[in-house]
Write a protein that holds these residues in place. Structure first.
Motif, PDB file in Angstrom:
ATOM      1  N   ASN A  85       0.870  -1.277  -0.016  1.00  0.00           N
ATOM      2  CA  ASN A  85       0.033  -0.102  -0.042  1.00  0.00           C
ATOM      3  C   ASN A  85       0.740   1.244  -0.003  1.00  0.00           C
ATOM      4  O   ASN A  85       0.642   2.195  -0.744  1.00  0.00           O
ATOM      5  CB  ASN A  85      -1.029   0.178   1.176  1.00  0.00           C
ATOM      6  CG  ASN A  85      -2.098  -0.990   1.046  1.00  0.00           C
ATOM      7  OD1 ASN A  85      -2.317  -1.431   0.148  1.00  0.00           O
ATOM      8  ND2 ASN A  85      -2.604  -1.378   2.128  1.00  0.00           N
ATOM      9  N   THR A  99       1.148   4.098  -2.926  1.00  0.00           N
ATOM     10  CA  THR A  99       1.098   5.854  -2.536  1.00  0.00           C
ATOM     11  C   THR A  99       2.267   6.437  -3.063  1.00  0.00           C
ATOM     12  O   THR A  99       2.030   7.504  -3.499  1.00  0.00           O
ATOM     13  CB  THR A  99       0.691   5.777  -1.166  1.00  0.00           C
ATOM     14  OG1 THR A  99      -0.433   4.875  -0.961  1.00  0.00           O
ATOM     15  CG2 THR A  99       0.150   7.228  -0.689  1.00  0.00           C
ATOM     16  N   LYS A 125       1.585  11.200   2.965  1.00  0.00           N
ATOM     17  CA  LYS A 125       0.278  10.296   2.278  1.00  0.00           C
ATOM     18  C   LYS A 125       0.491   8.786   2.507  1.00  0.00           C
ATOM     19  O   LYS A 125      -0.331   8.084   2.536  1.00  0.00           O
ATOM     20  CB  LYS A 125      -0.125  10.745   1.096  1.00  0.00           C
ATOM     21  CG  LYS A 125       0.741  10.405  -0.162  1.00  0.00           C
ATOM     22  CD  LYS A 125       0.367  11.187  -1.282  1.00  0.00           C
ATOM     23  CE  LYS A 125       0.260  12.449  -1.319  1.00  0.00           C
ATOM     24  NZ  LYS A 125       1.549  13.044  -1.559  1.00  0.00           N
ATOM     25  N   LYS A 132      -2.028   6.208   4.540  1.00  0.00           N
ATOM     26  CA  LYS A 132      -2.507   5.285   4.016  1.00  0.00           C
ATOM     27  C   LYS A 132      -2.617   4.047   4.845  1.00  0.00           C
ATOM     28  O   LYS A 132      -3.436   3.050   4.564  1.00  0.00           O
ATOM     29  CB  LYS A 132      -1.723   4.685   2.713  1.00  0.00           C
ATOM     30  CG  LYS A 132      -2.343   3.887   1.756  1.00  0.00           C
ATOM     31  CD  LYS A 132      -3.538   4.350   1.092  1.00  0.00           C
ATOM     32  CE  LYS A 132      -4.302   3.428   0.135  1.00  0.00           C
ATOM     33  NZ  LYS A 132      -5.381   4.055  -0.517  1.00  0.00           N
TER      34      LYS A 132
END
Length: 621
Positions: A22, A26, A161, A165
């Motif tokens: 993930n 991102t 970010k 996430k």
């Protein structure tokens, strides 16, 4: 160069390896060429690669053997010299990453950090000792964030970010409260807009061992200051100093051109970027030049054309219309990760980065650092006129001092008004004030006046350059473009911080700039420019990338109705209307920039949804 991310569970409990994928997704824009992970239950390291040295798979990361793992973002410019300090090794690549890997193994973290020169952020893990180091370069060119969540898991990444996430961190209402005043988030050396989530300070590393975290400073910019070197330079002529600067600067530019991928340069037509392009062109025949043409009264395109024509290089430009500021705002804010209250020119910057990527360039040289090191900002020169400017106030102050009660009445700062500024400083932990004390002490061998003026360059590196590096990193990497800064090369910085102010601020009979009419900024830089640039370029006054922005923005009331800002201050729509109708449009625009950020990162709305609201309620006139 890349993006790094990962975790270390301090309780040594297993964390699902899917979080690494993930984080990789991102940050894929930071390294679209390849990706890789290292995973061992309670620790995981992930790497997005933007290949610049050794474009083959041999340069892929993580770099790993049976004992150690390295993920790395940046460039070590002296890696070929470092190779000489290593035993005979059967290298599998020609990358600086592999040299850094082996140097850490053979010489340890402390000696490595004392030797490497460049811009970097990396994670170094000792498998046998279960020890993790997170490291950031000396002045913070490459970003690195870290924090421990409520489950006692340490997370880190090149961008916030990527952490958001996979982990939960609460927003910091105090930091958010002041985020519209001067761009606190991207100017801070250690704080973010989130509780328990920090920027790793420049010149520091974090050591994770035995489930504890220790933050260690390994470098201070004050260490560049050397009394003997200052005195040596002070005794030289401007001709000799310029010649010495030319040698140092040209070597820095050449060193920063090292790449196996195409390189370019961002130019504005100003002295700093023009000088870089001039020196870079001597060493790289296929250097491409890129610029933003801010259509209208702020355009400097003709000067950028002069540079390209003088150097006989191709110039690629992006025509930026003022309406594009609204068009791109949501997308750019998503990558910026902070309210865009200071550098609205990040928007055309992002477009030029995209243009460079379209022309197959992966890294660019930019001019950041010259204004800070060589006193290029007008306010740094007008300080010399402060005594004259303040004469009327000083006279009145003496008169009022005869009657203290009258002075307190006339001086609003004597009351509680100054608390707003005090609170703003507190959000940054009074870091600039504490750094000022340390910096002035470094120049303790000078008289008070000279000491303060000499310190200005350190002050600007500690404060002013931080948000510019944030802007350049985010706006470049959103299109997989790495920015490199010749003026921030270690040899150039050491030279500049020991260079007496008389070589930075020159005197002239010309009307150089109405803000400081008979003083020239960046005197030594302009003298070097005389050797390779047309007079119109090396004499050009600083403009600072102007464009239509927040001062020209108008915000419809509904944009702030029932929004992030109104919720933070518990304001009704009626109160929001009153605020907008009775405030300066510029102040409302800054609040709107906070609102855009909040809708993306607090309300977690889609970029397309926020873009639709921006287009409907925001306008640049």
């Amino acid at each position: 160069m890349c993006g790094i991310s990962g975790f270390y569970n301090l309780n040594r409990q297993q964390v699902d390896h899917s979080v690494l994928h993930n984080m990789l997704r991102t940050q894929s824009h930071r390294g679209p060429d390849s990706s890789g992970i290292f995973y061992n239950n309670h620790i995981g390291l992930a790497h997005n690669r933007l290949s610049l040295l050794d474009l083959s798979d041999n340069g892929k990361q993580p770099f790993e053997n049976e004992d150690y793992v390295l993920i790395y973002n940046g460039e070590v410019y002296n890696f070929l010299d470092l190779k000489k300090d290593l035993p005979n090794i059967n290298y599998k690549s020609t990358s600086d990453t592999e040299v850094l890997f082996h140097y850490l193994i053979y010489h340890g973290i402390e000696k490595t950090l004392s030797k490497i020169q460049g811009m970097f952020a990396f994670a170094w893990y000792n498998k046998k000792q279960d020890k993790l180091y997170l490291v950031r370069d000396k002045i913070g060119i490459k970003p690195l964030f870290y924090g421990v969540d409520k489950n006692n898991c340490l997370w880190f990444s090149s961008e916030l970010k990527a952490i958001h996430k996979v982990a939960e961190f609460d927003p910091d209402s105090i930091q958010m409260l002041f985020s519209s005043i001067g761009g606190i988030a991207e100017k801070s050396r250690h704080k973010t807009l989130w509780k328990n989530l920090f920027t790793l300070s420049p010149g520091h590393f974090v050591k994770v061992e035995n489930s504890s975290i220790q933050k260690v400073q390994y470098f201070s910019i004050n260490s560049y200051v050397n009394e003997k070197e200052y005195n040596r330079l002070n005794n030289l002529s401007i001709k000799d100093v310029t010649s010495e600067f030319e040698t140092i600067f040209d070597k820095a530019v050449k060193q920063l051109l090292i790449s196996d991928a195409p390189m370019g340069a961002f130019i504005s037509g100003g002295i700093d970027s023009s000088l870089i392009a001039s020196h870079a062109s001597k060493h790289q025949s296929d250097l491409k030049l890129f610029t933003a043409n801010i259509l209208g009264k702020y355009s400097e395109f003709s000067d950028a054309q002069k540079v390209a024509k003088h150097l006989n290089r191709d110039l690629f430009h992006y025509d930026f219309e003022k309406s594009m500021g609204i068009r791109d705002l949501a997308h750019v804010t998503w990558h910026y990760e902070s309210p865009i209250t200071v550098h609205f020119n990040a928007l055309p910057f992002s477009n030029v980065s995209q243009l460079a990527r379209e022309h197959k360039v992966k890294a660019v040289l930019t001019g950041e650092g010259a204004d800070e090191l060589f006193l290029g900002y007008p306010r740094l020169l007008t300080r010399r006129y402060n005594k004259i400017i303040r004469t009327p106030y000083s006279m009145l102050d003496k008169i009022y001092s005869v009657i203290p009660t009258l002075k307190r009445y006339m001086n609003s700062s004597e009351g509680s008004t100054g608390l707003t500024q005090l609170f703003q400083l507190a959000t940054q932990g009074f870091s600039r004030q504490l750094l000022r004390e340390e910096g002035l002490e470094a120049y303790g061998f000078l008289k008070n006046k000279d000491q303060v003026e000499q310190y200005l360059s350190i002050q600007m590196i500690n404060e002013g350059i931080v948000s510019l590096l944030w802007r350049n990193d985010r706006m470049g990497m959103m299109h997989s473009i790495e920015s490199r800064f010749p003026f921030l090369d270690e040899s150039v910085m050491a030279f500049a911080l020991n260079l007496p102010t008389k070589f930075k601020i020159g005197r002239t009979k010309r009307f150089h700039n109405y803000k400081h009419p008979f003083l020239t900024d960046k005197h030594i830089v302009r003298k070097l420019g005389e050797k390779s640039l047309p007079e119109s370029l090396y004499r050009k006054k600083k403009n600072g990338f102007p464009l239509y922005g927040t001062r020209d923005m108008r915000v419809e009331n509904k944009f702030l109705h029932n929004g992030v800002f109104s919720n933070l201050f518990q304001l009704t729509n009626y109160q929001i209307d009153y605020m907008i109708n009775n405030s300066k449009p510029y102040h409302i625009a800054l609040i709107a920039m906070f609102e855009v950020w909040g809708k993306l990162f607090l309300e977690k709305r889609e970029i397309s949804e926020v873009d639709e609201l921006n287009q409907k309620y925001l306008k640049i006139i």
